[in-house]
Design a protein around this motif. Structure first.
Motif, mmCIF file in Angstrom:
data_model
loop_
_atom_site.group_PDB
_atom_site.id
_atom_site.type_symbol
_atom_site.label_atom_id
_atom_site.label_comp_id
_atom_site.label_asym_id
_atom_site.label_seq_id
_atom_site.Cartn_x
_atom_site.Cartn_y
_atom_site.Cartn_z
ATOM 1 N N LEU A 18 -5.277 10.953 -56.278
ATOM 2 C CA LEU A 18 -4.437 10.952 -57.481
ATOM 3 C C LEU A 18 -5.296 10.947 -58.741
ATOM 4 O O LEU A 18 -5.053 11.700 -59.682
ATOM 5 N N VAL A 19 -6.314 10.108 -58.722
ATOM 6 C CA VAL A 19 -7.183 9.986 -59.897
ATOM 7 C C VAL A 19 -7.867 11.325 -60.186
ATOM 8 O O VAL A 19 -7.894 11.795 -61.320
ATOM 9 N N ARG A 20 -8.366 11.954 -59.133
ATOM 10 C CA ARG A 20 -9.073 13.222 -59.341
ATOM 11 C C ARG A 20 -8.130 14.301 -59.883
ATOM 12 O O ARG A 20 -8.485 15.052 -60.784
ATOM 13 N N LEU A 21 -6.926 14.344 -59.343
ATOM 14 C CA LEU A 21 -5.958 15.347 -59.804
ATOM 15 C C LEU A 21 -5.559 15.105 -61.261
ATOM 16 O O LEU A 21 -5.468 16.033 -62.059
ATOM 17 N N GLU A 22 -5.333 13.855 -61.576
ATOM 18 C CA GLU A 22 -4.891 13.532 -62.934
ATOM 19 C C GLU A 22 -5.991 13.805 -63.952
ATOM 20 O O GLU A 22 -5.709 14.241 -65.067
ATOM 21 N N ARG A 23 -7.220 13.571 -63.529
ATOM 22 C CA ARG A 23 -8.350 13.770 -64.438
ATOM 23 C C ARG A 23 -8.434 15.224 -64.907
ATOM 24 O O ARG A 23 -8.804 15.499 -66.032
ATOM 25 N N VAL A 24 -8.032 16.150 -64.031
ATOM 26 C CA VAL A 24 -8.113 17.555 -64.448
ATOM 27 C C VAL A 24 -6.747 18.088 -64.908
ATOM 28 O O VAL A 24 -6.540 19.290 -65.021
ATOM 29 N N GLY A 25 -5.831 17.166 -65.159
ATOM 30 C CA GLY A 25 -4.603 17.560 -65.859
ATOM 31 C C GLY A 25 -3.402 17.908 -64.992
ATOM 32 O O GLY A 25 -2.419 18.447 -65.503
ATOM 33 N N PHE A 26 -3.433 17.597 -63.717
ATOM 34 C CA PHE A 26 -2.249 17.873 -62.895
ATOM 35 C C PHE A 26 -1.180 16.805 -63.127
ATOM 36 O O PHE A 26 -1.496 15.631 -63.318
ATOM 37 N N GLN A 27 0.071 17.266 -63.098
ATOM 38 C CA GLN A 27 1.188 16.325 -63.137
ATOM 39 C C GLN A 27 1.477 15.937 -61.679
ATOM 40 O O GLN A 27 1.580 16.811 -60.822
ATOM 41 N N ILE A 28 1.582 14.638 -61.444
ATOM 42 C CA ILE A 28 1.652 14.147 -60.063
ATOM 43 C C ILE A 28 3.047 13.668 -59.686
ATOM 44 O O ILE A 28 3.699 12.976 -60.458
ATOM 45 N N ILE A 47 -8.005 25.631 -61.055
ATOM 46 C CA ILE A 47 -8.923 24.489 -61.154
ATOM 47 C C ILE A 47 -9.299 23.979 -59.763
ATOM 48 O O ILE A 47 -10.361 23.388 -59.566
ATOM 49 N N LEU A 48 -8.416 24.280 -58.805
ATOM 50 C CA LEU A 48 -8.581 23.729 -57.455
ATOM 51 C C LEU A 48 -9.979 23.910 -56.878
ATOM 52 O O LEU A 48 -10.529 23.011 -56.256
ATOM 53 N N GLY A 49 -10.516 25.117 -57.096
ATOM 54 C CA GLY A 49 -11.821 25.436 -56.540
ATOM 55 C C GLY A 49 -12.907 24.481 -56.997
ATOM 56 O O GLY A 49 -13.895 24.257 -56.290
ATOM 57 N N ASP A 50 -12.700 23.877 -58.175
ATOM 58 C CA ASP A 50 -13.754 23.028 -58.761
ATOM 59 C C ASP A 50 -13.695 21.579 -58.303
ATOM 60 O O ASP A 50 -14.618 20.818 -58.568
ATOM 61 N N ILE A 51 -12.619 21.169 -57.673
ATOM 62 C CA ILE A 51 -12.515 19.727 -57.443
ATOM 63 C C ILE A 51 -12.584 19.315 -55.964
ATOM 64 O O ILE A 51 -12.394 18.149 -55.637
#
Ligand code: PEP
Ligand code: MN
Length: 338
Positions: A18-28, A47-51
């Motif tokens: 969750l933290v990683r997704l939120e850090r790059v701006g995803f709505q969870i 962005i997926l490719g980068d995380i």
């Protein structure tokens, strides 16, 4: 996209994703199922490719959701949504019938209707206090006075209340009295209104627009869900076609199709779909046979005196007969009636 966590994933592993997704701006949006947790992440897929989500501990797989609606889709949530309101569950085994007059007209009319609905086995009282009318000269509803009468009817009969909200300005007022808010067919794509009912913690019946495609309808549900209100009940109420013998054309195909595409409960309004009382009961039965989770039906103590939609309103006797018929069909379908 959705991130499917392994059934062995720990709370800490879920949190890290969750933290990683939120850090790059995803709505969870989190869905904790019985088996496993699914994380709905809405945002830029590139962005997926980068995380490197897939290599994080506890992650089983990352699946893109191809439909434009995400939270409403079966991909995001496999199990049916059961909307809980009062003691009732909509979308479970039991078929609930919402019934009552088109419009709240007077205390006497509404109380009479409410007792009839309760005595025949209905669980939710319908009645418009704000009426969307084609003509500005038609009866427009009793507004807050009507809402107060609905609350009084709930008090006396124990029925829950569903009523339409037409305007962003009256959402707080309607929500104060109603148990379920109805977004009428004409407002299915009133995006400001959808965003407003997304903020309240009461279920919403979202009617399909007369010209709304299934995808547009599910996108309207997506507005409400992405705004934080997951308790959406979809209502098929007839669409416009070349056929003009009936008021609209009841698209019963939509019931199994939507239930295939989405986990949300689906109910059917045969009254507005057909516009003639005579055909309401057969199509109510057909709706249950098609897999509908409930019905919303117009019934008036005295349809010939109704201020709105009298021709499609069932008499108390016909309503009772319809309820008996539905009980049989529900049984065949492995469902229950209260
Ligand atoms: C109603 O339920 O009274 C109503 C106006 O329905 P619809 O929005 O489906 O026309
Ligand atoms: Mn009506």
């Amino acid at each position: 996209m959705i991130v499917v966590m392994s059934h062995r994933a720990s709370d800490g592993e879920i949190e890290a994703v969750l933290v990683r997704l939120e850090r790059v701006g995803f709505q969870i949006h989190l869905s904790r199922g019985v088996e496993r947790t699914i994380i709905g992440a809405i945002g830029d897929r590139n962005i997926l490719g980068d995380i490197s989500l897939e290599s994080m501990p506890g992650v089983e797989k990352v699946v893109p959701i191809l439909q434009p609606y995400k939270l409403a889709s079966r991909t995001f949530q496999e199990e049916n949504t059961v909307v809980r309101v009062g003691d009732l569950e909509i979308g479970g085994d039991t078929i609930h019938v919402m019934a009552g007059p088109c419009a709240v007209e007077s205390r006497e009319q509404l109380m009479q209707a409410a007792r009839l609905v309760r005595d025949a086995g209905g669980t939710i009282l319908r009645g418009g206090a704000f009426k969307p009318r084609t003509s500005p000269y038609s009866f427009q509803g009793l507004e807050e006075e009507g809402l107060k009468l609905l609350a009084e009817a709930r008090e006396e009969t124990g029925l829950l209340i569903v009523t339409e909200v037409m305007d962003v300005r009256t959402v707080p007022m309607v929500a104060q009295y109603a148990d379920i808010l109805q977004i009428g067919a004409r407002n299915m794509q009133n995006f400001f209104l959808l965003r407003e009912v997304a903020k309240i913690d009461k279920p919403v019946v979202l009617k399909r627009a007369p010209s709304g495609t299934i995808e547009e309808w599910l996108m309207a549900a997506e507005y409400i869900m992405s705004g934080g209100n997951y308790n959406v009940i979809l209502c098929e109420r007839g669409i416009r076609s070349f056929e003009n013998y009936t008021r609209n054309t009841l698209d019963l195909t939509a019931v199994p199709v939507v239930k295939h595409l989405s986990h949300l409960p689906v109910i059917v309004d045969p009254s507005h779909a057909i516009g003639m009382w005579r055909f309401v009961s057969p199509m109510a039965g057909a709706a249950v046979a098609a897999g509908a989770d409930g019905l919303i039906v117009e019934m008036h103590p005295n349809p010939s005196e109704a201020l709105c939609d009298g021709p499609q309103s069932l008499t108390p006797e016909n309503f009772k007969a319809m309820m008996a018929n539905l009980k049989n069909i529900a049984g065949v379908m492995g469902r229950k009636m209260p």
